[in-house]
Design a protein around this motif. Structure first.
Motif, PDB file in Angstrom:
ATOM      1  N   LYS A 212       0.827  -1.205   0.000  1.00 58.72           N
ATOM      2  CA  LYS A 212       0.000   0.000   0.000  1.00 58.72           C
ATOM      3  C   LYS A 212       0.864   1.258   0.000  1.00 58.72           C
ATOM      4  O   LYS A 212       0.553   2.228  -0.704  1.00 58.72           O
ATOM      5  N   ASP A 213       1.945   1.235   0.755  1.00 57.34           N
ATOM      6  CA  ASP A 213       2.847   2.387   0.815  1.00 57.34           C
ATOM      7  C   ASP A 213       3.390   2.731  -0.561  1.00 57.34           C
ATOM      8  O   ASP A 213       3.426   3.903  -0.968  1.00 57.34           O
ATOM      9  N   LEU A 214       3.834   1.698  -1.294  1.00 57.68           N
ATOM     10  CA  LEU A 214       4.420   1.927  -2.616  1.00 57.68           C
ATOM     11  C   LEU A 214       3.369   2.437  -3.590  1.00 57.68           C
ATOM     12  O   LEU A 214       3.633   3.381  -4.361  1.00 57.68           O
ATOM     13  N   ILE A 215       2.187   1.856  -3.564  1.00 55.18           N
ATOM     14  CA  ILE A 215       1.120   2.299  -4.479  1.00 55.18           C
ATOM     15  C   ILE A 215       0.813   3.777  -4.264  1.00 55.18           C
ATOM     16  O   ILE A 215       0.737   4.562  -5.215  1.00 55.18           O
ATOM     17  N   ILE A 216       0.644   4.158  -3.007  1.00 53.34           N
ATOM     18  CA  ILE A 216       0.314   5.553  -2.701  1.00 53.34           C
ATOM     19  C   ILE A 216       1.451   6.480  -3.090  1.00 53.34           C
ATOM     20  O   ILE A 216       1.228   7.570  -3.639  1.00 53.34           O
ATOM     21  N   GLU A 217       2.692   6.040  -2.872  1.00 55.80           N
ATOM     22  CA  GLU A 217       3.846   6.866  -3.242  1.00 55.80           C
ATOM     23  C   GLU A 217       3.892   7.080  -4.755  1.00 55.80           C
ATOM     24  O   GLU A 217       4.128   8.196  -5.230  1.00 55.80           O
ATOM     25  N   VAL A 218       3.643   6.017  -5.508  1.00 64.26           N
ATOM     26  CA  VAL A 218       3.657   6.123  -6.972  1.00 64.26           C
ATOM     27  C   VAL A 218       2.509   7.012  -7.448  1.00 64.26           C
ATOM     28  O   VAL A 218       2.696   7.902  -8.292  1.00 64.26           O
ATOM     29  N   LEU A 219       1.317   6.793  -6.918  1.00 65.68           N
ATOM     30  CA  LEU A 219       0.180   7.623  -7.312  1.00 65.68           C
ATOM     31  C   LEU A 219       0.428   9.096  -6.989  1.00 65.68           C
ATOM     32  O   LEU A 219       0.064   9.986  -7.763  1.00 65.68           O
ATOM     33  N   ASN A 220       1.052   9.340  -5.852  1.00 68.76           N
ATOM     34  CA  ASN A 220       1.297  10.717  -5.430  1.00 68.76           C
ATOM     35  C   ASN A 220       2.395  11.387  -6.254  1.00 68.76           C
ATOM     36  O   ASN A 220       2.534  12.610  -6.233  1.00 68.76           O
ATOM     37  N   SER A 221       3.153  10.577  -6.983  1.00 65.14           N
ATOM     38  CA  SER A 221       4.170  11.122  -7.886  1.00 65.14           C
ATOM     39  C   SER A 221       3.666  11.177  -9.324  1.00 65.14           C
ATOM     40  O   SER A 221       4.329  11.721 -10.200  1.00 65.14           O
ATOM     41  N   GLY A 222       2.506  10.579  -9.542  1.00 68.36           N
ATOM     42  CA  GLY A 222       1.972  10.508 -10.893  1.00 68.36           C
ATOM     43  C   GLY A 222       0.565  11.052 -10.990  1.00 68.36           C
ATOM     44  O   GLY A 222       0.255  12.120 -10.453  1.00 68.36           O
ATOM     45  N   ALA A 223      -0.331  10.275 -11.628  1.00 67.78           N
ATOM     46  CA  ALA A 223      -1.672  10.765 -11.946  1.00 67.78           C
ATOM     47  C   ALA A 223      -2.546  10.989 -10.727  1.00 67.78           C
ATOM     48  O   ALA A 223      -3.536  11.713 -10.793  1.00 67.78           O
ATOM     49  N   GLY A 224      -2.199  10.372  -9.603  1.00 64.17           N
ATOM     50  CA  GLY A 224      -3.037  10.510  -8.414  1.00 64.17           C
ATOM     51  C   GLY A 224      -2.702  11.694  -7.540  1.00 64.17           C
ATOM     52  O   GLY A 224      -3.385  11.945  -6.538  1.00 64.17           O
ATOM     53  N   LYS A 225      -1.660  12.433  -7.896  1.00 66.09           N
ATOM     54  CA  LYS A 225      -1.225  13.554  -7.047  1.00 66.09           C
ATOM     55  C   LYS A 225      -2.359  14.563  -6.910  1.00 66.09           C
ATOM     56  O   LYS A 225      -2.865  15.090  -7.893  1.00 66.09           O
ATOM     57  N   SER A 226      -2.764  14.812  -5.677  1.00 64.31           N
ATOM     58  CA  SER A 226      -3.923  15.673  -5.444  1.00 64.31           C
ATOM     59  C   SER A 226      -4.030  16.046  -3.980  1.00 64.31           C
ATOM     60  O   SER A 226      -3.427  15.414  -3.111  1.00 64.31           O
ATOM     61  N   TYR A 227      -4.844  17.050  -3.727  1.00 62.83           N
ATOM     62  CA  TYR A 227      -5.172  17.428  -2.359  1.00 62.83           C
ATOM     63  C   TYR A 227      -5.842  16.268  -1.626  1.00 62.83           C
ATOM     64  O   TYR A 227      -5.552  16.002  -0.463  1.00 62.83           O
ATOM     65  N   ILE A 228      -6.726  15.542  -2.328  1.00 61.95           N
ATOM     66  CA  ILE A 228      -7.454  14.448  -1.688  1.00 61.95           C
ATOM     67  C   ILE A 228      -6.500  13.359  -1.217  1.00 61.95           C
ATOM     68  O   ILE A 228      -6.607  12.866  -0.086  1.00 61.95           O
ATOM     69  N   LEU A 229      -5.556  12.974  -2.061  1.00 65.43           N
ATOM     70  CA  LEU A 229      -4.616  11.935  -1.650  1.00 65.43           C
ATOM     71  C   LEU A 229      -3.735  12.432  -0.510  1.00 65.43           C
ATOM     72  O   LEU A 229      -3.439  11.686   0.428  1.00 65.43           O
ATOM     73  N   ASP A 230      -3.337  13.686  -0.557  1.00 64.47           N
ATOM     74  CA  ASP A 230      -2.518  14.244   0.523  1.00 64.47           C
ATOM     75  C   ASP A 230      -3.207  14.136   1.872  1.00 64.47           C
ATOM     76  O   ASP A 230      -2.601  13.741   2.867  1.00 64.47           O
ATOM     77  N   VAL A 231      -4.489  14.484   1.914  1.00 63.44           N
ATOM     78  CA  VAL A 231      -5.176  14.538   3.210  1.00 63.44           C
ATOM     79  C   VAL A 231      -5.752  13.192   3.646  1.00 63.44           C
ATOM     80  O   VAL A 231      -6.049  13.007   4.820  1.00 63.44           O
TER      81      VAL A 231
END
Length: 307
Positions: A212-231
């Motif tokens: 889960k950590d890796l998925i979120i890290e990749v998303l946060n560096s790519g298409a998933g980067k957003s305020y929603i993912l941050d919070v």
């Protein structure tokens, strides 16, 4: 007027001028109330469950009608339009306390048709109604960093802007009553949709064998980067779904949005599916959890396996 009567009048005016009413102490409402108190605003409050108000250390009115007698401005932060209508127009409601020359600031995420009707009805009584939903949740509210959308009479917006500045970082005046609610509902399609698609992606990634950590890290560096993912990433990582904004609330907002789409003769491919994903979460007992708990639906081997 006698000297004694003059002093009594001035004392009464001073007390009224210093206080602001606040009704609705749910998770976000209470956070905003605390923020206003921390900024020097004196509150008199009412909440259906009185116990939620006790730790604020402020005056608790016996009813909305009693609260209306003490203040010229009333904030509302309620669950839905039915609750707003009851507090304003129902038995023991604000209208029974007298609303002439007063202002209601309704931060509830309402149905757009209700807001327009409430504005018209209150105007007949000499009361101003500001349609004023907020964007953001508990953490930005604590910091005074919410965004607020305000619609209604511009003069009243300007008159109360100093209050909005105490808990909001970004303030938009968007025109006639109903406009703010419509924009909030449109915003919440993106909010709910983004959270739902992130939950799907993370759950699928885990089933594909990634942490889960890796998925979120990749998303946060790519298409998933957003305020929603941050919070919400910590909630998903720790599976701590204590409520900031509930499944039940986002479902209600998306239901209201369906009526707006119909009224403007628009169409959407996403709305129904996103709404019903939260509907499933409600059905399986997640309605009071934070809306990021939608992740549990997609993580489960089947929708019922985690019960």
């Amino acid at each position: 007027m006698s000297k004694h009567a003059t002093r009594s009048f001035l004392r009464s005016f001073k007390i009224k001028a210093m206080k602001v009413g606040f009704i609705g102490l749910g998770v976000l409402g209470k956070t905003i109330a605390k923020r206003l108190l921390s900024q020097g605003v004196e509150l008199v409050v009412w909440n259906r469950t009185k116990e939620k108000a006790l730790d604020l250390g402020v005056e608790i009115a016996p009813s909305p009608a009693d609260l209306a007698k003490e203040v010229d401005t009333v904030f509302l932060m309620l669950f839905d339009s039915q609750a707003s209508e009851g507090v304003i127009f129902g038995k023991g409601g604000l209208t029974e306390g007298g609303l002439k020359d007063k202002t209601i600031i309704d931060m509830t995420t309402n149905h757009h048709a209700y807001v327009q009707n409430a504005y018209r009805e209150l105007k007949k009584m000499g009361c101003s109604y500001l349609d004023a939903p907020v964007l953001g949740s508990v953490i930005p509210a604590q910091k005074g960093e919410l965004t607020i959308l305000v619609a209604g009479d511009e003069e009243k917006f300007k008159e109360h802007k100093h209050l909005f500045e105490k808990y909001c970082k970004t303030i938009y005046y968007v025109g006639e009553a109903g406009s703010a609610t419509k924009l909030k509902l449109i915003n919440n399609l993106v909010l709910g949709g983004f959270m739902e698609i992130l939950a799907e992606a993370i759950a699928i990634g885990e089933k594909a064998g990634f942490s889960k950590d890796l998925i979120i890290e990749v998303l946060n560096s790519g298409a998933g980067k957003s305020y929603i993912l941050d919070v919400k990433k910590q909630k998903i990582l720790e599976e701590d779904f204590s409520t900031h904004f509930s499944v039940e609330l986002i479902y209600k907002d998306l239901h209201y949005l369906q009526d707006l789409v119909k009224d403007v003769e628009g169409f959407t491919f996403a709305l129904q599916n996103v709404k019903e994903a939260y509907g499933l979460a409600k059905t399986v007992g997640l309605k009071e959890l934070d809306f990021s708990a939608i992740y549990k639906i997609f993580k489960a081997l089947s929708p019922m396996s985690f019960l």
